[in-house]
Design an enzyme around this catalytic site. Structure first.
Site, PDB file in Angstrom:
ATOM      1  CG  ASN A  10     100.529  14.094  96.079  1.00 36.64           C
ATOM      2  OD1 ASN A  10      99.883  14.928  95.445  1.00 36.64           O
ATOM      3  ND2 ASN A  10     101.795  14.287  96.433  1.00 36.64           N
ATOM      4  CD1 TRP A  11      95.874  10.758  92.322  1.00 36.66           C
ATOM      5  CD2 TRP A  11      93.923  11.845  92.305  1.00 36.66           C
ATOM      6  NE1 TRP A  11      94.891   9.840  92.614  1.00 36.66           N
ATOM      7  CE2 TRP A  11      93.678  10.485  92.615  1.00 36.66           C
ATOM      8  CE3 TRP A  11      92.841  12.718  92.250  1.00 36.66           C
ATOM      9  CZ2 TRP A  11      92.398   9.986  92.854  1.00 36.66           C
ATOM     10  CZ3 TRP A  11      91.570  12.222  92.492  1.00 36.66           C
ATOM     11  CH2 TRP A  11      91.347  10.866  92.785  1.00 36.66           C
ATOM     12  CE  LYS A  12     103.747  13.257  93.548  1.00 38.56           C
ATOM     13  NZ  LYS A  12     105.166  13.023  93.551  1.00 38.56           N
ATOM     14  CG  HIS A  96     104.964  16.892  98.255  1.00 36.33           C
ATOM     15  ND1 HIS A  96     105.907  16.940  97.257  1.00 36.33           N
ATOM     16  CD2 HIS A  96     104.539  15.607  98.309  1.00 36.33           C
ATOM     17  CE1 HIS A  96     106.028  15.728  96.719  1.00 36.33           C
ATOM     18  NE2 HIS A  96     105.212  14.903  97.348  1.00 36.33           N
ATOM     19  CD  GLU A 168     106.349  12.020  99.858  1.00 32.51           C
ATOM     20  OE1 GLU A 168     105.419  11.268  99.552  1.00 32.51           O
ATOM     21  OE2 GLU A 168     106.356  13.225  99.600  1.00 32.51           O
ATOM     22  CB  SER A 217     108.970   4.301  95.344  1.00 29.98           C
ATOM     23  OG  SER A 217     109.640   5.268  94.585  1.00 29.98           O
ATOM     24  N   GLY A 238     101.852   8.545  95.365  1.00 31.27           N
ATOM     25  CA  GLY A 238     101.789   9.371  94.163  1.00 31.27           C
ATOM     26  C   GLY A 238     101.421   8.532  92.958  1.00 31.27           C
TER      27      GLY A 238
END
Ligand code: PGA
Length: 260
Positions: A10-12, A96, A168, A217, A238
């Site tokens: 997930n590169w946000k 998310h 999450e 994390s 992430g």
């Protein structure tokens, strides 16, 4: 049938267009795993989806979006619809916590997104999880159960077996500065709960088909402890997915850990 493990990057909103394509180029060289061993999904931002899809078309890498609007189409300035995603993605993250905060979307709308995506042949990666206050108040089980029940009530048995559920805990996301991520055993008990909720709503065959992943994390120090727990089919990553060598190491740790 054993479930193929899955790892999702997930590169946000972190990378520029250029940096996104550079990471993809590096990952194509570094990731040599086969699709039978592990599903690897990269989720860039909307503007680079088309070019990332083109860049990985002859590889085992899959492309996912980070969000989608919850209505089919219409007059919604700034939103992206499922139909606009179908040429480029086979997965899409929904629910998310960062997107929920941005849009104020409800669990019902997340359920609507999941149904829409499934109808269009895109696999939803559905995030659920409690915030810090709920965690501290011992409300994790109640909160997550409520979220998942709303979701499952809107799905049919056949489509439910195709989803990816991501537990999450919001407080465990690296951007929220967790002092420590959850204990692997604590995390796994929620993963087992999620599978039981699917079995209760449908049946154990359907529950055995759903892939359930952990996010928050995850890095090269913690991955093995998480993946060794029963019922954990993969991870949503992430910040540790932004460095190609590190992400490739995580892919390697997830590959071949299939569970049934
Ligand atoms: P993190 O992010 O791995 O940086 O904690 C995970 C996520 O928000 O999906």
């Amino acid at each position: 049938m054993p479930r193929t493990p899955i790892i999702i990057a997930n590169w946000k909103m972190v990378l520029s267009y250029k940096a996104t394509l550079e990471i993809v180029r590096s990952l194509k060289k570094l990731i040599k795993t086969s699709v039978e061993d592990v599903t690897v999904v990269v989720c860039p931002s909307f503007p680079s989806l088309a070019d990332v899809a083109k860049a990985v078309s002859k590889t085992s890498l899959m492309v996912g979006a980070q969000a989608v609007y919850w209505e089919e189409a219409g007059s919604v300035t700034g939103a992206v619809s499922v139909q606009q995603l179908t040429p480029f993605v086979s997965y899409c993250i929904i629910g998310h916590s960062e997107y929920r905060r941005l849009t104020g979307q409800t669990d019902e709308q997340v359920a609507q997104q999941a149904s829409l995506l499934l109808r269009h042949g895109i696999t939803p990666i559905i995030c659920v999880g409690e915030d810090a206050a709920q965690y501290e108040a011992g409300q994790t089980v109640a909160h997550v159960t409520g979220q998942v029940k709303i979701l499952l009530q809107s799905l049919g048995r056949m489509s439910a077996g195709k989803i990816v559920l991501a537990y999450e805990p919001i407080w465990a996301i690296s951007a929220n500065n967790p002092s420590t991520p959850p204990e692997p055993g604590e995390m796994a008990s929620i993963m087992l709960l999620l599978r039981k909720l699917v079995a209760d709503q449908f049946d154990s065959d359907t529950a055995e088909r759903v892939r359930i992943v952990y996010g928050g994390s995850v890095n090269t120090d913690t991955i093995n402890d998480f993946m060794h727990e029963p019922g954990v089919d993969g991870v949503l990553v992430g910040s540790a997915s932004l460095k190609p060598a590190q992400f490739a190491a995580l892919v390697q740790a997830v590959a071949g850990t299939s569970k049934s």
